[in-house]
Design a protein around this motif. Structure first.
Motif, PDB file in Angstrom:
ATOM      1  N   LEU A 319      26.082  32.009  31.622  1.00 20.42           N
ATOM      2  CA  LEU A 319      26.802  30.742  31.801  1.00 20.42           C
ATOM      3  C   LEU A 319      27.516  30.698  33.143  1.00 20.42           C
ATOM      4  N   ALA A 320      28.097  31.814  33.564  1.00 15.65           N
ATOM      5  CA  ALA A 320      28.779  31.854  34.857  1.00 15.65           C
ATOM      6  C   ALA A 320      27.801  31.567  35.992  1.00 15.65           C
ATOM      7  N   ASN A 445      39.260  36.148  38.842  1.00 21.83           N
ATOM      8  CA  ASN A 445      39.069  34.942  39.650  1.00 21.83           C
ATOM      9  C   ASN A 445      37.781  34.971  40.464  1.00 21.83           C
ATOM     10  N   GLY A 446      36.779  35.735  39.987  1.00 21.37           N
ATOM     11  CA  GLY A 446      35.475  35.731  40.642  1.00 21.37           C
ATOM     12  C   GLY A 446      35.240  36.855  41.628  1.00 21.37           C
ATOM     13  N   ILE A 447      36.233  37.720  41.836  1.00 22.19           N
ATOM     14  CA  ILE A 447      36.125  38.814  42.813  1.00 22.19           C
ATOM     15  C   ILE A 447      35.882  40.136  42.103  1.00 22.19           C
ATOM     16  N   ARG A 475      32.936  38.704  46.591  1.00 21.38           N
ATOM     17  CA  ARG A 475      33.106  37.563  45.695  1.00 21.38           C
ATOM     18  C   ARG A 475      31.771  37.300  45.026  1.00 21.38           C
ATOM     19  N   VAL A 476      31.785  37.234  43.713  1.00 27.84           N
ATOM     20  CA  VAL A 476      30.558  37.037  42.955  1.00 27.84           C
ATOM     21  C   VAL A 476      30.381  35.581  42.549  1.00 27.84           C
ATOM     22  N   ILE A 477      31.453  34.967  42.071  1.00 29.75           N
ATOM     23  CA  ILE A 477      31.423  33.555  41.680  1.00 29.75           C
ATOM     24  C   ILE A 477      32.650  32.860  42.239  1.00 29.75           C
ATOM     25  N   LYS A 478      32.612  31.543  42.295  1.00 27.74           N
ATOM     26  CA  LYS A 478      33.736  30.753  42.811  1.00 27.74           C
ATOM     27  C   LYS A 478      34.926  30.834  41.860  1.00 27.74           C
ATOM     28  N   PRO A 479      36.134  30.660  42.381  1.00 27.58           N
ATOM     29  CA  PRO A 479      37.327  30.686  41.508  1.00 27.58           C
ATOM     30  C   PRO A 479      37.246  29.670  40.371  1.00 27.58           C
TER      31      PRO A 479
END
Length: 576
Positions: A319-320, A445-447, A475-479
């Motif tokens: 989902l992420a 927070n995505g990090i 960073r893997v995903i946006k905040p």
């Protein structure tokens, strides 16, 4: 006249003898002091110089609060000089075996590593050592002081005891898979194996040094000599492990294993904002001080060495990925969830074979809908899905200071059916530590932070302290993606009515995965039940994964791993 001549002749002969002796001594002195000076000096040095080998102390291992987890205590090596022995060899063996048997029956020494042999085994081992065709031999290694004291009281000529050190575990077997143990190599040197002892053996290891000193005829050393005993101790290691949290999770896991009749279990607790590992519990585990009593297979840390398919806990990563790519939102409806999905010759159902047409992604996570995850993965596609999964650290080595850390295999081919099954956590392998790190990305927070278990290293010689600082990897995903998935996990988490700390929200997801069979496919029975979550959801202090392998009482993560997770979280949230 004749008498006087005779006297003069005697004087000449005597004088000649004196001159001859003087010349002989002179020649001899010249030989020793000039011609053979080097050899003479060597003999003198051999007679007046003694050599000793000394070893420093191996470094200690401490918890984050500086509580000693692994230290050292005095032990003794016993040597036999057969030339000095005044009694029969058989009598010597009989007396030593008798003392060994006496201590073997006492409660105090039942868990001592030295007493791992029974009476018969000890007798055979001792006999083999004594029978060696040498006069000077070590017959007992690293025996406790109590045994050495009893041997000394026998006053047997030929037995000599020398002080040494062995590892000491004041917290018993706490964190055994993290600390590892110390054994011996083929040269009888101390070597760390597994865990911290293995990975940081060079840091912890004591140095040895051969020291020579001058002595007089009585064997006493000269007072004006300066003997250097410095720079021999190993470095101390301070871990990130919290002793209080470690105790809580180990006790809870042991009770959970019994309650749910599970084959094995693991718990990992990480601080998401730093990557510091706060606790790791495993079952079954072993006792470091009696490691020789255990099978070698148990020494590896299962949170790193045991691969498993994560099941529904993996759905948060699916989902992420979809949300971060802008393909879905929590309110996106699944247009292909009205019934089973057929892909090639395979049919994919939901876990309970109940289907929900047009279910939203938010509800799909709560109901753990497999068909909804397939729907999302098909939108993402194989290339992007692979990229994101790897960015979440699945298959990637953690590069943590534990000997068992390594890469895990990633699927070589991802076609339509592989893409579908991976979306709900089957058909892809990981380990508990990797999966916990991946979910920590959402909590942070995505990090992604680099997980670490060593807080600092202290050198007792230089007084230098090397501090380990938190390290941001990427960073893997946006905040906003992390926040959206967090909200979905809060919605998915079980009712908090049975949780004491109701003021804290939990973001979590349960999982129940099949276990691959050695012959291909999956086992007909037996599952891996798991739950991963973090709290408080708005400002996470910890991420925790609870995993139970083949629970017999109930096979579902929601009814085994979940209550165990909340039981532990209820206690550690107060500490953090």
């Amino acid at each position: 006249m004749n008498n006087q001549s005779h006297l003069q002749q005697r004087l000449k002969i005597s004088f000649g003898l004196v001159i001859f002796c003087f010349l002989l001594i002179t020649v001899r002195l010249f030989y020793w002091q000039v011609i053979n000076a080097k050899s003479s000096q060597t003999i003198i040095n051999q007679q007046s110089t003694n050599m000793i080998t000394i070893r420093g102390k191996r470094g200690s291992i401490y918890s984050a609060e500086k509580n000693l987890l692994v230290g050292n205590q005095t032990a003794w090596d016993v040597y036999l000089n057969k030339n000095e022995l005044q009694i029969d060899i058989d009598e010597l063996e009989t007396q030593l075996v008798s003392i060994y048997e006496e201590l073997l029956q006492t409660e105090e020494f039942k868990n001592h590593n030295f007493f791992s042999l029974d009476k018969s085994e000890f007798k055979n081992t001792l006999h083999q050592l004594v029978a060696k065709d040498v006069n000077w031999i070590k017959i007992l290694s690293e025996i406790p002081s109590e045994l050495n004291s009893l041997i000394s009281q026998l006053k047997i000529d030929g037995l000599h005891s020398y002080e040494t050190e062995v590892r000491y575990y004041p917290e018993s077997s706490m964190a055994a898979h993290l600390t590892g143990f110390v054994g011996k190599d083929q040269n009888d040197n101390q070597v760390g194996y597994f865990g911290i002892e293995g990975s940081l053996n060079k840091e912890l290891a004591a140095q040895t040094k051969i020291i020579s000193y001058k002595q007089d005829a009585k064997g006493a050393s000269f007072a004006d000599q300066e003997l250097d005993f410095s720079n021999l101790d190993g470095r101390d290691v301070i871990l990130t492990i919290r002793r209080d949290i470690q105790y809580i999770v180990e006790k809870a896991l042991e009770e959970g294993i019994k309650k749910y009749d599970s084959q094995s279990g693991e718990i990992v607790v990480i601080e998401p904002s730093t990557g510091a590992i706060l606790a790791v519990a495993t079952w079954p585990h072993y006792n470091q001080s009696t490691y020789s009593n255990f099978q070698t297979e148990i020494f590896k840390n299962p949170t790193l060495s045991n691969l498993y398919e994560p099941g529904s806990t993996f759905k948060v990563l699916t989902l992420a990925t979809g949300i971060d790519l802008g393909l879905i939102t929590p309110d996106t409806q699944c247009t292909k969830c009205a019934g089973p999905r057929t892909i090639g010759k395979y049919t994919i159902n939901t876990w309970n074979k109940e289907f929900h047409p047009n279910i939203t992604m938010n509800e799909a996570l709560k109901k753990s809908d497999n068909t909804a995850m397939v729907f999302v993965s098909e939108m993402i596609g194989e290339e992007k899905f692979t990229e994101y999964i790897k960015n979440f650290g699945i298959s990637e080595q953690l590069k943590i200071d534990l000997q068992e850390d390594r890469e895990t295999p990633f699927p070589k081919h991802i076609g339509p059916i592989e893409l579908a099954t991976i979306s709900f956590g089957q058909g892809i392998s990981t380990n508990t530590m990797q999966m916990t790190r991946a979910v920590a990305v959402i909590a942070n927070n995505g990090i992604m932070m680099k997980p670490y278990i060593v807080s600092s290293v202290y050198d007792p010689q230089t007084k230098e302290v090397i501090e380990y600082q938190p390290q941001e990897l990427r960073r893997v995903i946006k905040p906003e993606t992390a926040q959206a998935v967090t909200n979905m996990m809060v919605h998915s988490a079980p009712d908090r009515n049975n949780w004491i700390n109701k003021n804290f929200s939990v973001a979590g997801k349960s999982g129940t995965s099949q276990i691959p069979s050695e012959t291909g496919g999956y086992k007909e029975s037996g599952t891996i039940a798991s739950y991963v979550g973090f709290a408080p959801a708005d400002q996470p202090k910890f991420v925790m994964m609870v995993k139970l392998t083949e629970p017999q009482l109930d096979q579902w993560g929601a009814t085994t791993a979940v209550p165990l997770w909340y039981e532990i979280a209820d206690k550690i949230i107060l500490l953090l």
